[in-house]
Design an enzyme around this catalytic site. Structure first.
Site, mmCIF file in Angstrom:
data_model
loop_
_atom_site.group_PDB
_atom_site.id
_atom_site.type_symbol
_atom_site.label_atom_id
_atom_site.label_comp_id
_atom_site.label_asym_id
_atom_site.label_seq_id
_atom_site.Cartn_x
_atom_site.Cartn_y
_atom_site.Cartn_z
ATOM 1 N N ASP A 132 30.092 14.418 2.635
ATOM 2 C CA ASP A 132 29.610 12.517 2.284
ATOM 3 C C ASP A 132 27.870 12.755 2.762
ATOM 4 O O ASP A 132 27.159 13.334 3.511
ATOM 5 C CB ASP A 132 30.193 12.622 3.362
ATOM 6 C CG ASP A 132 29.884 11.248 3.685
ATOM 7 O OD1 ASP A 132 28.710 10.330 2.137
ATOM 8 O OD2 ASP A 132 30.950 9.911 3.692
ATOM 9 N N ALA A 133 27.215 12.938 1.939
ATOM 10 C CA ALA A 133 25.763 13.013 2.029
ATOM 11 C C ALA A 133 24.477 11.600 1.183
ATOM 12 O O ALA A 133 23.827 11.002 1.535
ATOM 13 C CB ALA A 133 25.279 13.904 1.138
ATOM 14 N N LYS A 134 25.491 11.231 0.478
ATOM 15 C CA LYS A 134 24.770 9.907 -0.605
ATOM 16 C C LYS A 134 23.910 10.145 -0.636
ATOM 17 O O LYS A 134 22.827 9.461 -1.059
ATOM 18 C CB LYS A 134 24.971 8.653 0.683
ATOM 19 C CG LYS A 134 26.159 8.046 0.928
ATOM 20 C CD LYS A 134 26.185 6.861 1.843
ATOM 21 C CE LYS A 134 27.839 6.517 2.359
ATOM 22 N NZ LYS A 134 28.237 7.533 3.444
ATOM 23 N N ARG A 135 23.078 10.969 -1.556
ATOM 24 C CA ARG A 135 22.423 11.520 -1.988
ATOM 25 C C ARG A 135 22.143 10.250 -3.171
ATOM 26 O O ARG A 135 22.071 10.597 -4.193
ATOM 27 C CB ARG A 135 22.172 13.012 -3.033
ATOM 28 C CG ARG A 135 22.248 13.752 -1.573
ATOM 29 C CD ARG A 135 21.278 13.852 -1.086
ATOM 30 N NE ARG A 135 21.507 14.996 0.832
ATOM 31 C CZ ARG A 135 21.452 15.682 1.797
ATOM 32 N NH1 ARG A 135 20.570 13.816 1.992
ATOM 33 N NH2 ARG A 135 20.735 15.889 2.333
ATOM 34 N N THR A 146 28.793 12.832 -2.135
ATOM 35 C CA THR A 146 28.840 11.370 -2.476
ATOM 36 C C THR A 146 27.394 10.707 -3.731
ATOM 37 O O THR A 146 26.605 12.078 -2.867
ATOM 38 C CB THR A 146 29.086 10.289 -1.210
ATOM 39 O OG1 THR A 146 28.377 10.481 -0.180
ATOM 40 C CG2 THR A 146 30.939 11.221 -0.463
#
Length: 269
Positions: free
Chosen positions: A88-91, A115
């Site tokens: 979960d890093a939402k790059r 993510t």
């Protein structure tokens, strides 16, 4: 392929539960354990009830614990190899920067999925989706209270932005059939409309528990006819179910209970 691996695990374990790994030093300091030992104990305690693990990169990077993140993902692959890891890093970026983010997630950390924030458009998705054996989990309708400030904006087409993201994810961005969406449990009506838009695409669901999402509403809105299609994420309610030496046992009980609650509702559909 990530989605096949995920759904095989869901069927094998009879579980839609994704266990988040969000280490907070102030909550584990009293246990006299180093971070990796705490994580291993948590993973081992909850693995029987998990369809995936989801470490949150900020909780590691803020501590300078990137090596620990590498180590715990490697540990999961070695000892619980059928359980995929969603980083979960939402790059969200384009070009060479996005390529480096993809290498970080899939080569350095060996995550099975990542993510991603689609705000820059389709060319922020391609550097990740070209890893055809990996999953790309695109933010669509997030669980936070102010998500509607942007995600609910109505476009000239007459549909809200989050549905436009869903439509693009299900068509133009999904060349390799490795796209998933993030949809918050706090918005079951929007979840229902997204399910109608994307067909059988798997959806990662945060927001159950501390954020107030209703489990029954979520499952009723988003489950596929085969009882799959959702990945119900829980972090704090499992990670910190206990604060003493029995923290792992408490985490196991919390994971088992949430899995049971999910399955009871699934059985009614």
């Amino acid at each position: 392929m990530f989605i096949q691996q995920l759904e095989h695990r869901q069927q094998q374990a009879n579980s839609l539960l994704c266990v988040g790994l969000d280490p907070q030093p102030d909550k584990i300091a009293a246990l006299n354990l180093d971070l990796l030992s705490w994580l291993k104990a948590l993973v081992d305690a909850t693995a029987d009830h998990a369809c995936a693990f989801k470490p949150q990169i900020a909780h590691f990077a803020a501590l300078g614990a990137e090596q620990t993140l590498t180590d715990i993902i490697a540990y999961i692959h070695q000892y619980h190899g059928d359980i995929p890891v969603i980083l979960d890093a939402k790059r969200g970026d384009i070009g060479s920067t996005a390529k480096r983010y993809a290498e970080e997630a899939f080569v350095r950390y060996q995550a099975d999925a990542l993510t991603v924030n689609p705000y820059l458009g389709g060319d922020t998705i391609t550097p990740y989706s070209r890893y055809t054996d990996k999953g790309v989990v695109v933010l669509c309708k997030t669980s936070n209270a102010q998500s509607g400030q942007l995600q609910d904006l109505v476009l000239q087409s007459g549909q809200p932005l989050f549905l436009q993201v869903a439509q693009l994810a299900a068509s133009h961005w999904n060349e390799h059939n490795n796209i998933l969406l993030v949809v918050g449990a706090t918005y079951p009506e929007q979840l229902k409309s997204i399910r109608e838009q994307v067909g059988d695409m798997p959806l990662l669901i945060p927001g159950i528990g501390a954020q107030g999402g209703d489990l029954a509403d979520t499952l009723n809105a988003g489950l596929r006819a085969d009882g799959l299609g959702l990945i119900i994420s829980a972090s704090r309610s499992i990670n910190y179910a206990g604060s003493g030496d029995d923290f792992a046992d408490r985490a196991r009980l919390a994971a088992r209970q949430l899995k049971t609650d999910i399955n009871q509702i699934r059985a009614q559909k």
